[in-house]
Design an enzyme around this catalytic site. Structure first.
Site, mmCIF file in Angstrom:
data_model
loop_
_atom_site.group_PDB
_atom_site.id
_atom_site.type_symbol
_atom_site.label_atom_id
_atom_site.label_comp_id
_atom_site.label_asym_id
_atom_site.label_seq_id
_atom_site.Cartn_x
_atom_site.Cartn_y
_atom_site.Cartn_z
ATOM 1 N N LEU A 1 11.236 1.033 7.072
ATOM 2 C CA LEU A 1 10.632 1.514 5.839
ATOM 3 C C LEU A 1 11.377 2.747 5.333
ATOM 4 O O LEU A 1 11.647 3.661 6.122
ATOM 5 C CB LEU A 1 9.157 1.877 6.083
ATOM 6 C CG LEU A 1 8.375 2.112 4.798
ATOM 7 C CD1 LEU A 1 8.005 0.794 4.144
ATOM 8 C CD2 LEU A 1 7.124 2.927 5.059
ATOM 9 N N LYS B 1 6.503 -2.040 2.023
ATOM 10 C CA LYS B 1 5.293 -1.458 2.644
ATOM 11 C C LYS B 1 4.113 -2.409 2.441
ATOM 12 O O LYS B 1 3.231 -2.183 1.611
ATOM 13 C CB LYS B 1 5.030 -0.068 2.040
ATOM 14 C CG LYS B 1 4.096 0.789 2.891
ATOM 15 C CD LYS B 1 4.196 2.239 2.495
ATOM 16 C CE LYS B 1 3.158 3.123 3.156
ATOM 17 N NZ LYS B 1 3.249 3.218 4.616
ATOM 18 N N ARG C 1 -7.519 -20.790 -1.763
ATOM 19 C CA ARG C 1 -6.362 -20.825 -0.861
ATOM 20 C C ARG C 1 -5.211 -21.639 -1.432
ATOM 21 O O ARG C 1 -5.358 -22.816 -1.725
ATOM 22 C CB ARG C 1 -6.794 -21.399 0.482
ATOM 23 C CG ARG C 1 -5.727 -21.346 1.527
ATOM 24 C CD ARG C 1 -6.247 -21.764 2.896
ATOM 25 N NE ARG C 1 -5.157 -21.754 3.863
ATOM 26 C CZ ARG C 1 -4.685 -20.645 4.416
ATOM 27 N NH1 ARG C 1 -5.204 -19.480 4.122
ATOM 28 N NH2 ARG C 1 -3.687 -20.695 5.281
ATOM 29 N N TYR D 1 0.835 -1.200 0.000
ATOM 30 C CA TYR D 1 0.000 0.000 0.000
ATOM 31 C C TYR D 1 0.864 1.242 0.000
ATOM 32 O O TYR D 1 2.076 1.190 0.229
ATOM 33 C CB TYR D 1 -0.958 -0.013 1.199
ATOM 34 C CG TYR D 1 -0.304 0.272 2.541
ATOM 35 C CD1 TYR D 1 0.517 -0.661 3.150
ATOM 36 C CD2 TYR D 1 -0.494 1.490 3.189
ATOM 37 C CE1 TYR D 1 1.118 -0.393 4.378
ATOM 38 C CE2 TYR D 1 0.089 1.763 4.408
ATOM 39 C CZ TYR D 1 0.896 0.817 5.000
ATOM 40 O OH TYR D 1 1.502 1.091 6.206
ATOM 41 N N ARG E 1 8.411 4.524 -4.504
ATOM 42 C CA ARG E 1 8.410 3.470 -3.464
ATOM 43 C C ARG E 1 7.404 2.366 -3.797
ATOM 44 O O ARG E 1 7.666 1.189 -3.548
ATOM 45 C CB ARG E 1 8.111 4.056 -2.086
ATOM 46 C CG ARG E 1 8.229 2.973 -0.999
ATOM 47 C CD ARG E 1 8.064 3.524 0.384
ATOM 48 N NE ARG E 1 6.789 4.185 0.546
ATOM 49 C CZ ARG E 1 6.485 4.966 1.572
ATOM 50 N NH1 ARG E 1 7.370 5.178 2.528
ATOM 51 N NH2 ARG E 1 5.302 5.537 1.653
ATOM 52 N N GLU F 1 12.591 2.297 13.993
ATOM 53 C CA GLU F 1 11.672 3.362 13.558
ATOM 54 C C GLU F 1 10.474 3.341 14.477
ATOM 55 O O GLU F 1 10.401 2.547 15.421
ATOM 56 C CB GLU F 1 11.258 3.150 12.093
ATOM 57 C CG GLU F 1 10.565 1.816 11.851
ATOM 58 C CD GLU F 1 10.173 1.572 10.393
ATOM 59 O OE1 GLU F 1 9.974 2.549 9.655
ATOM 60 O OE2 GLU F 1 10.060 0.396 10.014
HETATM 61 N N1 PLP Z 1 7.738 3.607 8.917
HETATM 62 C C1 PLP Z 1 6.608 2.877 8.935
HETATM 63 C C2 PLP Z 1 6.625 1.546 9.591
HETATM 64 C C3 PLP Z 1 5.432 3.371 8.342
HETATM 65 O O1 PLP Z 1 4.301 2.636 8.375
HETATM 66 C C4 PLP Z 1 5.453 4.654 7.738
HETATM 67 C C5 PLP Z 1 4.276 5.226 7.106
HETATM 68 O O2 PLP Z 1 3.182 4.728 7.171
HETATM 69 C C6 PLP Z 1 6.658 5.376 7.757
HETATM 70 C C7 PLP Z 1 7.782 4.822 8.340
HETATM 71 C C8 PLP Z 1 6.747 6.747 7.135
HETATM 72 O O3 PLP Z 1 6.725 6.682 5.741
HETATM 73 P P1 PLP Z 1 6.190 7.918 4.891
HETATM 74 O O4 PLP Z 1 6.977 9.103 5.327
HETATM 75 O O5 PLP Z 1 6.441 7.536 3.483
HETATM 76 O O6 PLP Z 1 4.733 8.047 5.209
#
Ligand code: PLP
Length: 284
Positions: free
Chosen positions: A204, A147, A99, A32, A51, A179
């Protein structure tokens, strides 16, 4: 009632339905993106499409839509829903099949969903008050750089933060902050360096993170991409998070310990303003 996009058509949200055999539902086999909307336009859309392309590649998903088509769909949805401030959510799953752990044959139809959500982005209370953060072990899988819609641990960690009266959690792996549950984590050292964890499979690659790092460099601020501990963060001069729908929120306490005087940091506030100016300049 909102219009949503489902597999090529714009439909009313209560008429959009997806099979119970969708692999997104069965296996969290999907990815997503969330793009912020200001003044009815998209923020840093190029970073999101780049991304998205990376996530698709890493998951061997072939989306038959190019960046121009994706932009047109996002724009039409914003227009149909008269959205001025908020976000567009986009999800792609590996489609519908009985499945079966193995992937369906290449070229099988994917499920593509987009919807809009109104949200106050510029005038958010957390931007002024700052966030209280707790540390939690990072128990996610080993590809947090993709993501995916597999966000169960993020939900568990946020819920645990809330149960402890905090706003969110920063995740710690092998002693180092990776993070936040849904954001990237930054600190500012007492000698003024802006610090965030280097990219790897453990976190991410945030679009806001990337844009902010460019701004930090453009403004000749010191920048360090390295690991740090929760203890270093709690004793830092300032701390903050970045994400598409929060932009930049100050972090004012970590595990109950105030960061500096417990007020949003000066440089953090300046960075938020720099980021907002950037966001308004790159709207499409
Ligand atoms: N890290 C995680 C785990 C996230 O889910 C998100 C955004 O949803 C981010 C970092 C930040 O990413 P972005 O700045 O692209 O929204």
């Amino acid at each position: 009632m909102r219009s949503v996009y489902l597999n090529g058509a714009f439909v009313a949200e209560n008429e959009a339905s997806i099979s119970i055999f969708d692999r997104g539902f069965m296996f969290a086999d999907g990815i997503y993106e969330v793009t912020a909307v200001l003044q009815g336009k998209l923020v840093d859309f190029d970073l999101h499409t780049a991304r998205l392309a990376r996530s698709l590649r890493e998951m061997s998903l072939e989306l038959p839509l190019d960046a121009a088509q994706l932009l047109a769909i996002h724009r039409e949805l914003i227009e149909r829903n008269q959205l001025t401030e908020g976000l567009v959510y986009m999800q792609v799953t590996r489609g519908v099949e009985d499945r079966n752990f193995f992937y369906p044959p290449a070229g099988s139809p994917l499920t593509v969903v987009l919807y809009t959500q109104a949200k106050t982005v510029l005038d958010s209370p957390l931007a002024k008050r700052g966030m209280n953060i707790i540390g939690l072990p990072d128990l996610r899988w080993g590809r947090s750089d993709i993501k995916t819609t597999q966000l169960l641990y993020a939900c568990m960690a946020k819920e645990q933060a809330r149960a402890q009266g905090a706003d969110d959690a920063w995740l710690v792996k092998d002693g180092w902050v990776t993070e936040g549950t849904s954001n990237n984590a930054f600190i500012i050292t007492r000698d003024g360096a802006v610090v965030t964890r280097e990219l790897s499979r453990a976190l991410l690659p945030g679009t806001t993170r990337a844009a902010l790092i460019e701004l930090v460099k453009e403004h000749d601020l010191r920048f360090e991409e390295r690991a740090y501990t929760l203890e270093e963060a709690a004793n830092a001069a300032e701390a903050f998070i970045t994400s598409s729908t929060s932009f930049i929120y100050p972090v004012v306490s970590i595990d109950g310990q105030l960061v500096a005087d417990g007020k949003p940091g000066k440089l953090t506030q300046r960075l938020r303003q720099l980021y907002i100016d950037h966001a308004l300049a790159v709207l499409v």
